[in-house]
Motif scaffolding. Structure first.
Motif, PDB file in Angstrom:
ATOM      1  N   TYR A 170      82.159 163.419 -16.506  1.00  0.00           N
ATOM      2  CA  TYR A 170      81.526 163.661 -15.206  1.00  0.00           C
ATOM      3  C   TYR A 170      81.144 162.317 -14.616  1.00  0.00           C
ATOM      4  N   ILE A 171      81.100 162.216 -13.314  1.00  0.00           N
ATOM      5  CA  ILE A 171      80.842 160.942 -12.659  1.00  0.00           C
ATOM      6  C   ILE A 171      79.385 160.495 -12.774  1.00  0.00           C
ATOM      7  N   LYS A 172      78.539 161.321 -13.332  1.00  0.00           N
ATOM      8  CA  LYS A 172      77.131 160.957 -13.508  1.00  0.00           C
ATOM      9  C   LYS A 172      76.688 161.251 -14.933  1.00  0.00           C
ATOM     10  N   THR A 173      75.588 160.581 -15.338  1.00  0.00           N
ATOM     11  CA  THR A 173      74.911 160.875 -16.580  1.00  0.00           C
ATOM     12  C   THR A 173      73.475 161.271 -16.267  1.00  0.00           C
ATOM     13  N   LEU A 174      72.724 161.694 -17.273  1.00  0.00           N
ATOM     14  CA  LEU A 174      71.370 162.185 -17.037  1.00  0.00           C
ATOM     15  C   LEU A 174      70.438 161.062 -16.574  1.00  0.00           C
ATOM     16  N   THR A 175      69.569 161.365 -15.629  1.00  0.00           N
ATOM     17  CA  THR A 175      68.526 160.423 -15.211  1.00  0.00           C
ATOM     18  C   THR A 175      67.321 160.636 -16.121  1.00  0.00           C
ATOM     19  N   GLN A 176      67.456 160.184 -17.350  1.00  0.00           N
ATOM     20  CA  GLN A 176      66.408 160.339 -18.357  1.00  0.00           C
ATOM     21  C   GLN A 176      66.232 159.021 -19.093  1.00  0.00           C
ATOM     22  N   SER A 177      64.993 158.755 -19.524  1.00  0.00           N
ATOM     23  CA  SER A 177      64.697 157.494 -20.201  1.00  0.00           C
ATOM     24  C   SER A 177      63.753 157.728 -21.374  1.00  0.00           C
ATOM     25  N   LEU A 178      63.923 156.921 -22.422  1.00  0.00           N
ATOM     26  CA  LEU A 178      63.070 156.982 -23.609  1.00  0.00           C
ATOM     27  C   LEU A 178      62.530 155.591 -23.896  1.00  0.00           C
ATOM     28  N   TYR A 179      61.200 155.486 -24.047  1.00  0.00           N
ATOM     29  CA  TYR A 179      60.527 154.217 -24.303  1.00  0.00           C
ATOM     30  C   TYR A 179      59.913 154.236 -25.700  1.00  0.00           C
ATOM     31  N   ASN A 180      59.948 153.091 -26.373  1.00  0.00           N
ATOM     32  CA  ASN A 180      59.355 153.005 -27.707  1.00  0.00           C
ATOM     33  C   ASN A 180      57.855 152.742 -27.624  1.00  0.00           C
ATOM     34  N   ALA A 181      57.222 152.573 -28.781  1.00  0.00           N
ATOM     35  CA  ALA A 181      55.765 152.418 -28.835  1.00  0.00           C
ATOM     36  C   ALA A 181      55.297 151.154 -28.122  1.00  0.00           C
ATOM     37  N   GLU A 182      56.176 150.165 -28.017  1.00  0.00           N
ATOM     38  CA  GLU A 182      55.799 148.913 -27.326  1.00  0.00           C
ATOM     39  C   GLU A 182      55.993 149.010 -25.819  1.00  0.00           C
ATOM     40  N   GLY A 183      56.472 150.151 -25.333  1.00  0.00           N
ATOM     41  CA  GLY A 183      56.669 150.344 -23.901  1.00  0.00           C
ATOM     42  C   GLY A 183      57.981 149.802 -23.389  1.00  0.00           C
ATOM     43  N   SER A 184      58.919 149.522 -24.288  1.00  0.00           N
ATOM     44  CA  SER A 184      60.232 149.012 -23.883  1.00  0.00           C
ATOM     45  C   SER A 184      61.240 150.152 -23.852  1.00  0.00           C
ATOM     46  N   LEU A 185      62.181 150.073 -22.927  1.00  0.00           N
ATOM     47  CA  LEU A 185      63.219 151.099 -22.814  1.00  0.00           C
ATOM     48  C   LEU A 185      64.114 151.060 -24.046  1.00  0.00           C
ATOM     49  N   GLU A 186      64.210 152.180 -24.751  1.00  0.00           N
ATOM     50  CA  GLU A 186      65.034 152.260 -25.950  1.00  0.00           C
ATOM     51  C   GLU A 186      66.378 152.927 -25.680  1.00  0.00           C
ATOM     52  N   ALA A 187      66.387 153.940 -24.807  1.00  0.00           N
ATOM     53  CA  ALA A 187      67.641 154.639 -24.512  1.00  0.00           C
ATOM     54  C   ALA A 187      67.536 155.276 -23.137  1.00  0.00           C
ATOM     55  N   TRP A 188      68.707 155.531 -22.535  1.00  0.00           N
ATOM     56  CA  TRP A 188      68.724 156.131 -21.203  1.00  0.00           C
ATOM     57  C   TRP A 188      69.931 157.051 -21.100  1.00  0.00           C
ATOM     58  N   GLY A 189      69.942 157.913 -20.071  1.00  0.00           N
ATOM     59  CA  GLY A 189      71.027 158.858 -19.903  1.00  0.00           C
ATOM     60  C   GLY A 189      71.058 159.880 -21.024  1.00  0.00           C
ATOM     61  N   TYR A 190      72.251 160.331 -21.384  1.00  0.00           N
ATOM     62  CA  TYR A 190      72.380 161.272 -22.496  1.00  0.00           C
ATOM     63  C   TYR A 190      71.928 160.643 -23.806  1.00  0.00           C
ATOM     64  N   GLY A 191      72.025 159.329 -23.888  1.00  0.00           N
ATOM     65  CA  GLY A 191      71.549 158.637 -25.079  1.00  0.00           C
ATOM     66  C   GLY A 191      70.068 158.848 -25.296  1.00  0.00           C
ATOM     67  N   ALA A 192      69.284 158.886 -24.212  1.00  0.00           N
ATOM     68  CA  ALA A 192      67.837 159.120 -24.314  1.00  0.00           C
ATOM     69  C   ALA A 192      67.560 160.524 -24.823  1.00  0.00           C
ATOM     70  N   LEU A 193      68.294 161.489 -24.299  1.00  0.00           N
ATOM     71  CA  LEU A 193      68.104 162.880 -24.720  1.00  0.00           C
ATOM     72  C   LEU A 193      68.455 163.052 -26.195  1.00  0.00           C
ATOM     73  N   SER A 194      69.580 162.484 -26.614  1.00  0.00           N
ATOM     74  CA  SER A 194      70.029 162.597 -27.995  1.00  0.00           C
ATOM     75  C   SER A 194      69.064 161.916 -28.953  1.00  0.00           C
ATOM     76  N   ARG A 195      68.624 160.708 -28.604  1.00  0.00           N
ATOM     77  CA  ARG A 195      67.702 159.957 -29.460  1.00  0.00           C
ATOM     78  C   ARG A 195      66.346 160.659 -29.560  1.00  0.00           C
ATOM     79  N   PHE A 196      65.848 161.181 -28.466  1.00  0.00           N
ATOM     80  CA  PHE A 196      64.550 161.857 -28.470  1.00  0.00           C
ATOM     81  C   PHE A 196      64.601 163.123 -29.326  1.00  0.00           C
ATOM     82  N   ALA A 197      65.683 163.881 -29.217  1.00  0.00           N
ATOM     83  CA  ALA A 197      65.820 165.095 -30.033  1.00  0.00           C
ATOM     84  C   ALA A 197      65.823 164.742 -31.517  1.00  0.00           C
ATOM     85  N   SER A 198      66.486 163.657 -31.897  1.00  0.00           N
ATOM     86  CA  SER A 198      66.512 163.230 -33.301  1.00  0.00           C
ATOM     87  C   SER A 198      65.128 162.811 -33.775  1.00  0.00           C
TER      88      SER A 198
END
Length: 573
Positions: free
Chosen positions: A45-73
């Motif tokens: 698909y021409i787009k990915t999810l507008t989702q973001s995951l931040y770690n305990a230090e407040g830094s972006l760890e993952a975004w898009g489908y990667g954020a969703l997958s990492r958060f579920a794990s």
């Protein structure tokens, strides 16, 4: 601005509520290329999810489908507490109830607060970095930053401050610098205009000169609607003030979540989400498929299987829920039966708002014809949405969904970047003007006498509204509207202009209700103190999506510019 000799590529980012993507075209080629494969995304698909995951230090760890997958794990392994997950954050720019000096704030799943501008900037940084890497791979020469012309899409219903924050986020993300000249390398493209250009490109045989068409852009968060006419030279003219509202597909998901909480008990769902986060995501993904496929005339019952872990929670601690479910579903307590009527009721509030908004747009045409209605955006692929539109408007216009409607905004934004002159005129949604001093009129200004002052035996009102453009007026993209002002006293050493916007056609005062201040411009006229005929020319340039405001001292020829950027479609709600 369009592509000049320095800029070699138009790169567009469609930053959406639920999904985002990019596309680009080189000036010498003009073939539009988009990205369809994304990390962790299970489909093309021409787009990915507008989702973001931040770690305990407040830094972006993952975004898009990667954020969703990492958060579920992380949730599965009970390690998610220290992380901050944002399943959506774009609309917080508009809807957040909490604001700081840095702008609106968004809440993560764990209650942590993040400035929305920072969230957007981090996401844009990752998306643009991927885009730049792809651009480098597509050319034999090293592409420099100043050779990229950025087109960032925004909803037309957004207010000016929300659009300004998007520009701030783009600067933070490194798309452009804070240098005023470099900021010309980024243009905010109105989503419905981008969609209109896409429709014109894909439907050239239909859209001959003189044809009128409505674009209904159905996204995840908003619906934007505009009506354009194809001019003799092929450029588009907006023939009525655009409308829009918060009637995107995410609000259908909210309706379903509320229904599910009532059907299965909100406490049971909350426990299930905590105990089996991956299973919960699969449940919502299953709903997404059912939602997209639902066609009232062909789907009398939609079946949604209850996941095993959720069923165990219900049978152990909420047995009455399963008993009620079985009684209403011919003893079936393992599946949720959504009747066609129930499904339509879930869609109904959002579709009612969409239909109401389209009717408002037709009302603005004052009986004029509209040859086509083009449905674009990811939500437009919903059969129930298309059926409702046909039921309501098929006798008024031919309703068409162009190919790949989810690509409309991002590809249209690239087309706009290659040729901004393809939009010939716009309709101003608001009246724009500035404050000015005018002679006091006894019969009209008596109730506002406290806003007057006396100078050289004359009384003046200092809060009168001077209009540059009125709501609903058509403004050519290269049109510059000018007014000339003079100080009330020859000894005055500066002029302060305050700029305002309002839905009113012709306000008399700048402090009336529904008149909102936008910004200020100070003009230093100390060098001409004591002289006569000290004229200051103030102009508003509507040649871009963002209006430029410039003041010129006609005696010294000195120019003054605002740092603020005004939007021709600023929407005061």
């Amino acid at each position: 601005m369009n592509l000049n000799k320095q800029t070699k590529v138009a790169a567009a980012i469609d930053f959406g509520t639920s999904c985002s993507g990019y596309a680009y075209a080189f000036r010498d080629d003009q073939r539009i290329v988009g990205r369809y494969q994304w990390d962790k995304q299970p489909f093309s698909y021409i787009k990915t999810l507008t989702q973001s995951l931040y770690n305990a230090e407040g830094s972006l760890e993952a975004w898009g489908y990667g954020a969703l997958s990492r958060f579920a794990s992380l949730k599965q392994s009970k390690q998610a507490k220290a992380y901050s997950f944002f399943p959506t954050f774009k609309m917080a720019l508009r809807e957040s109830n909490k604001r700081t000096v840095d702008g609106p704030v968004a809440l993560a799943h764990n209650g942590q607060e993040f400035p929305v501008v920072d969230l957007i900037a981090d996401y844009l940084r990752e998306l643009s970095s991927l885009l730049k890497q792809e651009l480098q791979n597509a050319t034999s020469k090293q592409l420099k930053d100043h050779e990229i012309f950025w087109c960032l899409s925004v909803p037309a219903i957004w207010k000016e401050d929300e659009k300004s924050l998007m520009r701030v986020a783009a600067i933070q993300a490194g798309l452009i610098s804070e240098d005023l000249e470099d900021q010309e390398r980024l243009v905010l493209v109105l989503e419905p205009e981008a969609a209109a250009l896409y429709c014109q490109e894909k439907m050239q045989l239909q859209l001959s000169p003189g044809k009128r068409f409505m674009v209904v852009d159905c996204g995840g968060g908003t619906v934007d609607i505009t009506v354009h006419q194809v001019s003799a030279n092929g450029a588009l003219e907006e023939i009525a003030t655009g409308t829009g509202g918060a009637y995107g597909s995410t609000y259908v998901d909210q309706q379903f979540s509320q229904y599910l909480a009532k059907k299965l008990d909100s406490k049971a769902l909350e426990r299930y989400q905590n105990e089996d986060p991956i299973g919960y995501l699969e449940l919502m993904a299953n709903w997404e498929r059912k939602k997209c496929d639902f066609e009232p005339s062909q789907t009398p019952i939609t079946y949604l299987e209850i996941p095993n872990r959720l069923y165990k929670i219900l049978s152990r601690d909420f047995p009455s829920v399963l008993q009620k479910l079985a009684m209403s579903q011919n003893n079936d307590d393992e599946t949720i039966h959504l009747s066609s009527e129930t499904m339509e009721s879930i869609f109904k509030p959002v579709l009612d708002g969409l239909v109401r908004t389209v009717k408002e747009q037709f009302a603005l045409l004052n009986g004029s014809s509209c040859d086509f209605i083009y449905l674009v955006g990811g939500f437009s692929s919903s059969p129930v949405l298309r059926r409702r539109m046909l039921d309501e408007f098929a006798d008024m216009s031919q309703i068409i969904m162009p190919p790949l409607p989810g690509s409309a905004i991002v590809e249209g934004a690239v087309s706009f970047g290659l040729n901004p002159a393809s939009i010939r005129s716009r309709r101003s949604r608001l009246t724009y003007g500035c404050n000015v001093s005018r002679p006091f009129e006894e019969n009209l200004d008596q109730q506002k006498i406290e806003s007057s002052f006396e100078l050289e035996n004359c009384r003046y009102m200092f809060n009168r509204f001077c209009s540059f453009v009125k709501a609903g007026e058509s403004v050519d993209i290269d049109q510059v509207i000018k007014h000339t002002f003079v100080p009330t006293s020859n000894e005055q050493d500066s002029l302060n202009f305050f700029f305002f916007a309002t839905k009113k056609d012709d306000p008399r005062y700048v402090d009336e209700p529904e008149v909102e201040e936008l910004g200020e411009l100070e003009v230093d006229i100390s060098s001409t103190v004591g002289k006569k005929n000290r004229q200051i020319e103030v102009s508003m340039n509507f040649g871009k999506t963002e209006i430029a405001v410039i003041a010129r001292d006609l005696q010294t020829d000195k120019l003054y510019k605002t740092k603020l950027r005004f939007s021709a479609t600023y929407a005061i709600l």
